[in-house]
Design a protein around this motif. Sequence first.
Motif, PDB file in Angstrom:
ATOM      1  N   GLY A  32       0.846  -1.560   0.018  1.00 21.69           N
ATOM      2  CA  GLY A  32      -0.094  -0.546  -0.269  1.00 21.69           C
ATOM      3  C   GLY A  32       0.626   0.933   0.256  1.00 21.69           C
ATOM      4  N   LEU A  33       2.404   1.268  -0.679  1.00 23.96           N
ATOM      5  CA  LEU A  33       2.709   2.402  -0.977  1.00 23.96           C
ATOM      6  C   LEU A  33       2.709   2.949  -1.945  1.00 23.96           C
ATOM      7  N   GLY A 121       9.672  11.804  -2.867  1.00 25.82           N
ATOM      8  CA  GLY A 121       9.124  10.856  -1.902  1.00 25.82           C
ATOM      9  C   GLY A 121       9.661  11.317  -0.338  1.00 25.82           C
ATOM     10  N   SER A 122       9.790  12.538  -0.235  1.00 24.26           N
ATOM     11  CA  SER A 122      10.261  13.048   1.836  1.00 24.26           C
ATOM     12  C   SER A 122       8.928  12.887   2.508  1.00 24.26           C
ATOM     13  N   ARG A 123       7.718  12.729   2.070  1.00 26.89           N
ATOM     14  CA  ARG A 123       6.879  12.153   2.973  1.00 26.89           C
ATOM     15  C   ARG A 123       6.549  10.774   2.927  1.00 26.89           C
ATOM     16  N   GLY A 124       7.687  10.064   1.866  1.00 22.28           N
ATOM     17  CA  GLY A 124       7.998   9.122   2.682  1.00 22.28           C
ATOM     18  C   GLY A 124       5.764   7.989   2.246  1.00 22.28           C
ATOM     19  N   SER A 125       6.255   7.074   2.977  1.00 21.02           N
ATOM     20  CA  SER A 125       5.646   5.732   2.442  1.00 21.02           C
ATOM     21  C   SER A 125       5.506   5.773   1.115  1.00 21.02           C
ATOM     22  N   ILE A 226       4.594  -2.298   8.258  1.00 24.85           N
ATOM     23  CA  ILE A 226       4.121  -1.716   7.294  1.00 24.85           C
ATOM     24  C   ILE A 226       2.421  -2.083   7.143  1.00 24.85           C
ATOM     25  N   LYS A 227       1.443  -1.345   7.444  1.00 24.16           N
ATOM     26  CA  LYS A 227      -0.101  -1.840   7.241  1.00 24.16           C
ATOM     27  C   LYS A 227       0.139  -1.799   5.437  1.00 24.16           C
ATOM     28  N   PRO A 228      -0.525  -3.902   5.249  1.00 19.61           N
ATOM     29  CA  PRO A 228      -0.956  -3.321   3.409  1.00 19.61           C
ATOM     30  C   PRO A 228      -2.172  -2.859   3.309  1.00 19.61           C
TER      31      PRO A 228
END
Length: 228
Positions: A32-33, A121-125, A226-228
């Motif tokens: 979920g990324l 990308g800096s916000r991640g996920s 990581i929560k899928p």
Amino acid sequence: MSEKKRGPIIAVDGPGGVGKSTVSRLLALRLGLTYVDTGAMYRALALGAADSGVDPADDTAVKEYCSGAALSYDFKTHDTLVNGVSYAARLREQKTGELASVFSAKQPVRALLTAFQRALGSRGSIVMEGRDIGTVVFPDADAKVFLDASHEVRAKRRHKEVTPGAPHTAEEVSKELKTRDERDSGRRTAPLKMAEDAVHIDTGAMTAEEVVDRIVEVLKDKGISIKP
Ligand code: DC
């Protein structure tokens, strides 16, 4: 003010034809990324520059083009627009790969795209794939993997991937891949090389799903939940 990071940054690097895009896309889907293909950005920018008549050997022209280029990224289609134009239809052509490799050795091109990738990308996920994500773009990425395979395996994979119907033999693809590997690894700015803290995965005898499984293991070992 920079936005707060929401989740991990996963850097997937490696040479051409290794299957980075397939694996990164599957990994992002499973976890979920968001997936970002930086090679596609180099391809789109190279096409934009070439269509504007920019000669990659002309440093002044490359610099000028880059300083005036407006980039945007569509998170749904993974398409990079250059000055509002989509180059999606020509992105996977063999000659586009060659052009991208030539332009990507130029410092103004790298500076522009590195800044753009950091902003995205800096916000991640995020799963970001390329050549220099773990070494230059996000040296502090939460997890870094370096996908590898022999030249023969990669040439076969790349041959399957170039625009269907394009008149390129397996030998031509193999030769072009070799030239490109040498250029990408030998350039002065941000050459292709494994980050010291990256996990090396030889994908030669693995399916894409198996590589994804292995990366998920790497994340677990690092305690990244990581929560899928
Ligand atoms: O991964 P790809 O084949 O789509 O990449 C096209 C070219 O772009 C590749 O030859 C080198 C360049 N590239 C780069 O220099 N840095 C990146 N992070 C991604 C791609």
